[in-house]
Design a protein around this motif. Structure first.
Motif, PDB file in Angstrom:
ATOM      1  N   TRP A 113       0.856  -1.350  -0.118  1.00 29.45           N
ATOM      2  CA  TRP A 113      -0.048  -0.346  -0.377  1.00 29.45           C
ATOM      3  C   TRP A 113       1.179   1.388  -0.034  1.00 29.45           C
ATOM      4  O   TRP A 113       0.953   1.726   1.064  1.00 29.45           O
ATOM      5  CB  TRP A 113      -0.935  -0.214   1.080  1.00 29.45           C
ATOM      6  N   PRO A 114       1.183   1.627  -1.214  1.00 24.67           N
ATOM      7  CA  PRO A 114       2.206   2.786  -1.256  1.00 24.67           C
ATOM      8  C   PRO A 114       1.794   4.072  -1.276  1.00 24.67           C
ATOM      9  O   PRO A 114       2.312   4.926  -0.590  1.00 24.67           O
ATOM     10  CB  PRO A 114       3.042   2.646  -2.927  1.00 24.67           C
ATOM     11  N   GLY A 115       0.545   3.904  -0.487  1.00 26.13           N
ATOM     12  CA  GLY A 115      -0.275   5.466  -0.518  1.00 26.13           C
ATOM     13  C   GLY A 115      -0.741   5.365   1.293  1.00 26.13           C
ATOM     14  O   GLY A 115      -1.604   5.940   0.849  1.00 26.13           O
ATOM     15  N   GLY A 116      -0.462   4.518   2.120  1.00 27.85           N
ATOM     16  CA  GLY A 116      -0.792   3.999   3.206  1.00 27.85           C
ATOM     17  C   GLY A 116      -1.690   3.147   3.128  1.00 27.85           C
ATOM     18  O   GLY A 116      -2.952   3.079   2.110  1.00 27.85           O
ATOM     19  N   LYS A 117      -2.571   2.725   4.199  1.00 21.69           N
ATOM     20  CA  LYS A 117      -3.331   1.258   4.067  1.00 21.69           C
ATOM     21  C   LYS A 117      -4.751   1.689   4.877  1.00 21.69           C
ATOM     22  O   LYS A 117      -4.200   1.588   6.408  1.00 21.69           O
ATOM     23  CB  LYS A 117      -3.206  -0.167   4.537  1.00 21.69           C
ATOM     24  N   PRO A 118      -5.492   2.015   3.934  1.00 19.77           N
ATOM     25  CA  PRO A 118      -6.781   2.744   5.412  1.00 19.77           C
ATOM     26  C   PRO A 118      -7.265   1.720   6.033  1.00 19.77           C
ATOM     27  O   PRO A 118      -6.979   0.667   6.192  1.00 19.77           O
ATOM     28  CB  PRO A 118      -8.001   3.101   4.090  1.00 19.77           C
ATOM     29  N   ASN A 119      -7.508   3.075   7.454  1.00 14.83           N
ATOM     30  CA  ASN A 119      -7.795   1.685   8.504  1.00 14.83           C
ATOM     31  C   ASN A 119      -7.076   0.708   9.172  1.00 14.83           C
ATOM     32  O   ASN A 119      -7.559  -0.068   9.869  1.00 14.83           O
ATOM     33  CB  ASN A 119      -9.443   1.027   8.168  1.00 14.83           C
ATOM     34  N   HIS A 120      -5.956   1.167   9.308  1.00 18.08           N
ATOM     35  CA  HIS A 120      -5.257  -0.140   9.563  1.00 18.08           C
ATOM     36  C   HIS A 120      -4.093   0.336  10.259  1.00 18.08           C
ATOM     37  O   HIS A 120      -3.586   1.433  10.438  1.00 18.08           O
ATOM     38  CB  HIS A 120      -4.519  -0.634   8.548  1.00 18.08           C
ATOM     39  N   ASP A 121      -3.171   0.013  11.731  1.00 14.78           N
ATOM     40  CA  ASP A 121      -2.210   0.544  12.758  1.00 14.78           C
ATOM     41  C   ASP A 121      -1.213   0.618  11.596  1.00 14.78           C
ATOM     42  O   ASP A 121      -0.518  -0.547  11.017  1.00 14.78           O
ATOM     43  CB  ASP A 121      -1.769  -0.762  13.775  1.00 14.78           C
ATOM     44  N   ASP A 122      -0.667   2.230  11.307  1.00 13.02           N
ATOM     45  CA  ASP A 122       0.444   2.820  10.170  1.00 13.02           C
ATOM     46  C   ASP A 122       1.879   2.999  11.390  1.00 13.02           C
ATOM     47  O   ASP A 122       3.169   2.832  10.591  1.00 13.02           O
ATOM     48  CB  ASP A 122       0.511   3.575   9.689  1.00 13.02           C
ATOM     49  N   GLU A 161       4.410   4.404   5.318  1.00  8.85           N
ATOM     50  CA  GLU A 161       3.206   5.144   4.933  1.00  8.85           C
ATOM     51  C   GLU A 161       1.878   5.527   6.205  1.00  8.85           C
ATOM     52  O   GLU A 161       1.377   4.350   6.399  1.00  8.85           O
ATOM     53  CB  GLU A 161       2.929   5.274   3.526  1.00  8.85           C
ATOM     54  N   ARG A 162       1.502   6.493   6.478  1.00  5.66           N
ATOM     55  CA  ARG A 162       0.508   6.951   6.513  1.00  5.66           C
ATOM     56  C   ARG A 162      -1.165   6.012   6.485  1.00  5.66           C
ATOM     57  O   ARG A 162      -1.178   6.089   5.145  1.00  5.66           O
ATOM     58  CB  ARG A 162      -0.015   8.259   6.590  1.00  5.66           C
ATOM     59  N   ALA A 163      -1.614   5.999   7.328  1.00  6.79           N
ATOM     60  CA  ALA A 163      -3.065   5.437   7.253  1.00  6.79           C
ATOM     61  C   ALA A 163      -3.719   6.901   6.444  1.00  6.79           C
ATOM     62  O   ALA A 163      -4.545   6.345   5.567  1.00  6.79           O
ATOM     63  CB  ALA A 163      -3.638   4.406   8.240  1.00  6.79           C
ATOM     64  N   ASN A 164      -3.415   8.273   6.886  1.00  6.02           N
ATOM     65  CA  ASN A 164      -5.027   8.777   6.673  1.00  6.02           C
ATOM     66  C   ASN A 164      -4.095   9.857   5.786  1.00  6.02           C
ATOM     67  O   ASN A 164      -2.929  10.086   6.724  1.00  6.02           O
ATOM     68  CB  ASN A 164      -4.993   9.481   7.665  1.00  6.02           C
ATOM     69  N   PRO A 165      -4.463  10.646   5.443  1.00  2.00           N
ATOM     70  CA  PRO A 165      -5.901  10.743   4.650  1.00  2.00           C
ATOM     71  C   PRO A 165      -6.414   9.111   4.030  1.00  2.00           C
ATOM     72  O   PRO A 165      -5.118   8.877   3.433  1.00  2.00           O
ATOM     73  CB  PRO A 165      -6.268  11.547   3.800  1.00  2.00           C
ATOM     74  N   ALA A 166      -6.873   8.341   3.767  1.00  2.00           N
ATOM     75  CA  ALA A 166      -7.562   6.535   3.114  1.00  2.00           C
ATOM     76  C   ALA A 166      -6.949   7.360   1.758  1.00  2.00           C
ATOM     77  O   ALA A 166      -6.334   6.511   1.026  1.00  2.00           O
ATOM     78  CB  ALA A 166      -8.354   7.210   3.287  1.00  2.00           C
ATOM     79  N   LYS A 167      -7.661   8.714   1.208  1.00  3.81           N
ATOM     80  CA  LYS A 167      -7.267   8.952  -0.362  1.00  3.81           C
ATOM     81  C   LYS A 167      -6.241  10.196  -0.608  1.00  3.81           C
ATOM     82  O   LYS A 167      -7.253  11.424  -0.454  1.00  3.81           O
ATOM     83  CB  LYS A 167      -8.739   9.513  -1.021  1.00  3.81           C
ATOM     84  N   LYS A 168      -4.911  10.330  -1.142  1.00  2.58           N
ATOM     85  CA  LYS A 168      -3.964  11.371  -1.041  1.00  2.58           C
ATOM     86  C   LYS A 168      -4.385  11.683  -2.399  1.00  2.58           C
ATOM     87  O   LYS A 168      -4.464  10.983  -3.010  1.00  2.58           O
ATOM     88  CB  LYS A 168      -2.649  10.404  -0.486  1.00  2.58           C
ATOM     89  N   ARG A 169      -3.495  13.236  -2.425  1.00  2.00           N
ATOM     90  CA  ARG A 169      -3.791  13.249  -3.470  1.00  2.00           C
ATOM     91  C   ARG A 169      -1.513  14.244  -3.732  1.00  2.00           C
ATOM     92  O   ARG A 169      -1.116  13.511  -2.832  1.00  2.00           O
ATOM     93  CB  ARG A 169      -3.542  15.126  -3.497  1.00  2.00           C
ATOM     94  N   VAL A 170      -1.352  12.905  -4.948  1.00  2.00           N
ATOM     95  CA  VAL A 170       0.140  12.437  -5.576  1.00  2.00           C
ATOM     96  C   VAL A 170       0.619  13.133  -6.643  1.00  2.00           C
ATOM     97  O   VAL A 170      -0.061  12.884  -7.668  1.00  2.00           O
ATOM     98  CB  VAL A 170      -0.433  10.205  -5.548  1.00  2.00           C
ATOM     99  N   ILE A 171       1.311  13.905  -6.570  1.00  3.96           N
ATOM    100  CA  ILE A 171       2.683  13.933  -7.622  1.00  3.96           C
ATOM    101  C   ILE A 171       3.710  13.051  -7.881  1.00  3.96           C
ATOM    102  O   ILE A 171       4.440  13.123  -6.764  1.00  3.96           O
ATOM    103  CB  ILE A 171       2.756  15.256  -7.555  1.00  3.96           C
TER     104      ILE A 171
END
Length: 644
Positions: free
Chosen positions: A347-356, A361-371
């Motif tokens: 989960w390179p953008g973080g795994k939502p609703n899981h211990d991070d 990477e951070r779990a939140n925000p679950a949907k990230k803006r990525v460049i």
């Protein structure tokens, strides 16, 4: 404005004063970067010139070409213009010149020296000596003898500036050159010609011979300073400084010079034993990074996975003080295993609703803006195509930003093919580009002629449309694809302009518009043409501008590496495993860049196609993780978190 350098800054120990380790046989000075180092070297040259002026004597300089001395020459020019440094008493002798080669050819060293130095200082033209690449072949031997005599009659070289090639050549003294060799014509090594091929737009255009000062000519210099910058020079620098003297590596002859110094940046010095494996040299301060590096090295040396290392393994390989500090091999091994395990994530953008707490990477925000910043229009898919694909599939708002047009990497043949198709299809009256003019230009293009604006436009469009196709394969919408066409790149030459505020502002504007939670950028500083490094520095400058903005507090910067080099295992902060299907999808996306397939313009010393390099590198990273005792994956893409 005068420099604040002191005599201490430039007083290099002679060979007799240098406290050699059991590994190093040539005195060397290491600097954080080539700019700082070049200024110090220029300062030493300037002091020598001024000293000779006070003594009413000429100052005889041996000069080098190539990318290494450019910043030295820039600083000397600045000192002439701003500090009244005069070159009126300076006589110069250049090391070499391609043969045959006319003086007005843009690839000639005559052109190079005037472009970077002689046109900007007050040196007398009669005091400039550069080997003549147009001498008739049957007159070369006498010409070379005369060149040697001219150096001798000038009093010999007071100071010789050198670079070093990957073959270990100094000047063009290729492997096999004898220590007693004088100025002569020589056949260039294949590797040397490959390294020069990008400047000549193809290996077939690189001259096969050159006139060069000999090893003995160089060794008679009173003072020698050799410059080397970047990861690409690290291996040959190690072999030169730490290896045995051999004609196979002519630069090793400098071990016997009484007043030679190698001036290096950290990357060029990185494989010297005191940096690569400092625990073999003496006691270390065991930082987390050094501990990780040492344990990975120990696994490779012993052929054991992390959890099987023993106290004896540590003690027998120079790491007894680390073992004493940590208590036991068991404790060290567990820490290292967990550290490696925690870098792996699907989960390179973080795994939502899981211990991070143990995820990169951070779990939140679950949907990230990525460049995803891509220096050239294919670095994104070559370097992190699998992660790119994963980020889209996991629902993140992904934007790809191509920093340069990449137009010079399109061959004339490829551009001509497209121009002919376009001309047949739309005709010149309905197109923004006059394709017939493009066709005529390419069919009649002279050697070293810069592309016309229409040709550059076409080549840029070819790469742009390939980029759209490649990311569309992953499902990315066109509106999330951005082309900056940074001005520093748009010269039409391999040599680029220095970046300006305009470049920085363009990057800053796109970051401000998207307000990303993640930025991925190319940290591949081994790119042999420097565009990656410039693009990364422009990003750093933009981030510095924006750092105080509230949205930047939530933005993390991840660096990837590309076709040239990979992060070492101990440097990796995030490892993204790829399945066999994802590896295949990445390959397909790379192959949309058809203009970069088969005949690559700027391939460097690696003759594999980019998709092959990428797969081999990713599979090798997975193999290394497995050898350390981690799970076995098909491939892994690696990233390093950077604190800006």
């Amino acid at each position: 404005m005068k420099n604040n350098y002191t005599q201490r800054d430039i007083t290099y120990k002679t060979a007799g004063q240098f406290e050699e380790t059991r590994f190093e046989k040539i005195h060397n000075e290491i600097f954080d970067n080539s700019v700082e180092a070049s200024k110090i070297v220029a300062w030493e040259i300037a002091e020598l010139i001024r000293t000779k002026q006070k003594e009413k004597k000429n100052c005889v300089l041996g000069l080098a070409t190539g990318s290494s001395p450019i910043k030295v020459y820039e600083e000397l020019v600045r000192m002439h213009k701003e500090e009244n440094l005069s070159f009126s008493n300076v006589i110069t002798f250049n090391l070499d010149e391609y043969y045959p080669m006319s003086r007005d050819n843009k690839q000639s060293y005559h052109f190079f020296m005037h472009q970077h130095l002689f046109n900007h200082i007050d040196i007398h033209p009669d005091n400039i000596n550069i080997p003549n690449g147009t001498i008739p072949f049957d007159e070369i031997n006498q010409y070379c003898i005369d060149y040697e005599m001219k150096i001798k009659n000038a009093g010999g070289l007071d100071f010789q500036l050198l670079g070093i090639g990957r073959t270990g050549h100094v000047g063009f003294n290729e492997p096999g050159s004898h220590i007693n060799s004088g100025t002569r014509i020589i056949t260039l090594d294949h590797i040397t010609r490959v390294d020069a091929s990008s400047d000549f737009n193809g290996l077939e255009n690189v001259p096969k011979r050159a006139i060069t000062m000999g090893v003995s000519t160089i060794m008679r210099s009173k003072r020698i300073v050799l410059l080397a910058w970047g990861q690409n020079k690290a291996e040959i620098i190690k072999r030169t400084i730490q290896g045995e003297i051999s004609s196979d590596i002519p630069a090793t002859f400098l071990q016997n010079h009484p007043n030679a110094t190698f001036v290096l940046d950290k990357s060029a010095a990185s494989l010297l034993t005191r940096f690569e494996t400092p625990w073999l040299v003496g006691e270390c301060i065991w930082t987390k990074e050094l501990r990780s590096k040492a344990i990975v090295w120990l696994c490779e040396t012993t052929g054991k996975p992390v959890l099987k290392l023993t106290d004896r393994d540590y003690n027998n390989n120079g790491m007894s003080d680390l073992l004493a500090q940590e208590g036991s091999a068991y404790d060290l091994n567990i820490k290292m295993f967990n550290q490696l395990q925690h870098t792996i994530t699907g989960w390179p953008g973080g795994k939502p609703n899981h211990d991070d707490s143990h995820r990169p990477e951070r779990a939140n925000p679950a949907k990230k803006r990525v460049i995803i910043f891509s220096p050239h229009p294919d670095d994104d898919v070559i370097s992190m195509g699998g992660t790119f694909n994963r980020l889209i599939k996991q629902g993140h708002e992904v934007h790809v930003v191509y920093q340069t047009s990449g137009n010079i990497a399109v061959t004339d043949a490829e551009a001509l093919k497209f121009a002919e198709v376009c001309n047949d299809f739309v005709g010149e009256d309905n197109s923004k580009i006059n394709f017939q003019n493009v066709i005529d230009f390419l069919n009649n293009k002279n050697e070293n002629q810069i592309d016309s604006l229409d040709v550059r436009k076409l080549k840029g469009l070819i790469r742009r449309r390939e980029s759209y196709a490649a990311v569309r394969y992953f499902g990315l919408n066109n509106e999330n694809v951005h082309f900056l066409d940074l001005p520093f790149y748009e010269t039409g030459y391999v040599k680029k302009n220095p970046p300006t505020e305009v470049d920085v502002n363009l990057v800053s504007e796109i970051i401000s518009k998207i307000k990303p939670h993640q930025i991925f950028a190319a940290g591949d500083l081994a790119d042999p043409h420097g565009t990656h490094e410039v693009c990364l520095n422009v990003i750093f400058a933009a981030l510095k501008q924006l750092k105080s903005k509230p949205y930047m507090k939530d933005c993390w910067l991840w660096l990837y590496r590309g076709a040239w080099h990979e992060w070492d295992i101990h440097e990796i902060d995030m490892a993204v495993p790829l399945s066999p299907d994802e590896v295949l999808a990445k390959r397909h996306s790379i192959l949309f860049h058809q203009s970069q397939k088969d005949k690559v313009m700027f391939q460097g010393n690696d003759l594999r196609e980019f998709w092959v390099r990428a797969e081999d590198r990713n599979k090798n990273t997975a193999k290394l993780y497995n050898q350390l005792g981690l799970a076995e994956y098909e491939a892994i893409e690696a990233f390093k978190k950077f604190e800006y």
